[in-house]
Design an enzyme around this catalytic site. Structure first.
Site, short mmCIF file in Angstrom:
data_model
loop_
_atom_site.label_atom_id
_atom_site.label_comp_id
_atom_site.label_asym_id
_atom_site.label_seq_id
_atom_site.Cartn_x
_atom_site.Cartn_y
_atom_site.Cartn_z
N HIS A 1 154.27 47.19 108.63
CA HIS A 1 153.40 48.25 108.33
C HIS A 1 153.74 49.08 109.65
CE1 HIS A 1 149.98 50.69 108.13
NE2 HIS A 1 149.79 50.43 106.83
N SER B 1 147.40 57.54 101.48
CA SER B 1 146.32 58.29 100.97
C SER B 1 146.33 58.22 99.48
CB SER B 1 146.58 59.64 101.37
OG SER B 1 146.47 59.98 102.95
N GLU C 1 152.11 50.93 111.30
CA GLU C 1 151.45 50.85 112.56
C GLU C 1 151.59 49.68 113.50
OE1 GLU C 1 147.37 50.51 110.43
OE2 GLU C 1 147.72 52.71 109.84
N GLY D 1 144.76 51.81 101.80
CA GLY D 1 143.91 51.70 103.03
C GLY D 1 142.70 52.15 102.76
N GLY D 2 142.14 53.41 103.03
CA GLY D 2 140.93 53.75 103.21
C GLY D 2 140.27 53.86 101.66
N ASN E 1 144.89 47.24 101.98
CA ASN E 1 144.90 47.04 103.57
C ASN E 1 143.53 47.37 104.30
OD1 ASN E 1 145.50 46.71 105.95
ND2 ASN E 1 147.22 48.40 105.81
N TRP E 2 142.82 46.65 104.65
CA TRP E 2 141.61 46.99 105.17
C TRP E 2 141.77 47.08 106.79
CZ3 TRP E 2 137.40 43.03 102.94
CH2 TRP E 2 136.99 43.64 101.58
N LYS E 3 143.15 46.93 107.23
CA LYS E 3 143.20 47.24 108.77
C LYS E 3 142.15 46.54 109.41
CE LYS E 3 145.50 51.26 107.16
NZ LYS E 3 146.36 52.79 107.59
N GLU F 1 155.75 53.50 102.25
CA GLU F 1 154.73 54.40 102.99
C GLU F 1 155.09 55.13 103.91
OE1 GLU F 1 150.91 51.54 102.63
OE2 GLU F 1 152.00 51.05 104.34
N GLY G 1 146.71 57.48 105.92
CA GLY G 1 145.26 57.83 106.53
C GLY G 1 145.17 59.45 106.92
#
Ligand code: PGA
Length: 243
Positions: A88, A205, A90, A226-227, A9-11, A160, A166
């Site tokens: 998600h 994470s 966010e 993500g990251g 997930n590159w956001k 999640e 994150g």
């Protein structure tokens, strides 16, 4: 056995040049897992024509019309998207998407055969007050309302925990498996035919250093990352961990 997934997930990250260089650096991936990336929707077409599945991070519940700024699921599919993230954390927290909006998006994605990845998870406060699974169960109940799931590959669930996204604080494999096992029981009860085969992903994470022990858990069938999905070398390591 449920299908194994590694989804990035590159956001709202990466310039056009960074997107291109990720794909230039990405070696051929082997294995029978499903590997995918959800870039910014605006970069979708640049990410096509390679061996990864491509998804969007959000869709509108409407197919077209007067919805300024929204992502049409029909257009996403038309461009080659295979999956979409739905709900998600966010989207839930920053953009105030509630369970009924999430449910409408999920039903639309299923109708269009755009694989929905339904994201659920508790906040730190909910976990500390012993209500982690109550929250998740309510999100599943409302998010899946009216969904006719006939095949295990019609949908994917991603757990999640909000406090792990994150933050660098991964849920321990035991904490993650505890929730995954409860989600599994819930799905088997609700969908006796396919509940045991639906893929359950963990997110929060995940990195090359911890992915293996997470994937080793009985009810963890993949990861939503993500990251650690942003750099090609790190993403490849996550994919290799599925072998
Ligand atoms: P993270 O994000 O891996 O950077 O914690 C996961 C996600 O938001 O899907």
């Amino acid at each position: 056995m449920p299908q194994t997934y590694i989804l990035g997930n590159w956001k709202m990250h990466k310039t056009l040049e960074e997107v291109k260089s990720f794909f230039r650096e990405l070696p051929a991936l082997s294995g029978d897992a499903y590997f995918g990336i959800a870039p910014q929707a605006i970069h979708l077409t640049v990410c096509l024509n390679n061996e990864l599945s491509i998804g969007v991070q959000n869709i509108s519940a409407f197919e077209s019309g007067a919805h300024t700024g929204e992502i049409s699921p029909v257009s996403a599919k038309d461009l080659g998207a295979n999956f979409c993230l739905i709900g998600h954390s966010e989207r839930r927290s920053i953009y105030k998407e509630d369970d009924s909006a999430i449910n409408a998006k999920l039903l639309k994605a299923m109708e269009l055969n755009l694989l929905p990845i339904l994201c659920v998870g508790e906040t730190l406060e909910e976990r500390e007050s012993g209500k982690a699974f109550d929250t998740i169960k309510a999100q599943l109940e409302k998010g899946l309302a009216g969904a006719e799931i006939e095949d295990a590959n019609d949908i994917v669930i991603a757990y999640e925990p909000v406090w792990a996204i994150g933050t660098g604080k991964t849920a321990t494999p035991e904490i993650a498996e505890d929730i995954h096992a409860q989600i599994r029981s819930y799905l088997i009860e609700r969908l006796p035919e396919v509940g045991s085969e639906i893929s359950l992903l963990y997110g929060g994470s995940v990195k090359p250093e911890n992915v293996q022990e997470l994937l080793a858990q009985e009810n963890i069938n993949g990861a939503l990352v993500g990251g650690a999905s942003l750099k090609a070398d790190s993403f490849v390591k996550l994919c290799e961990a599925t072998r």
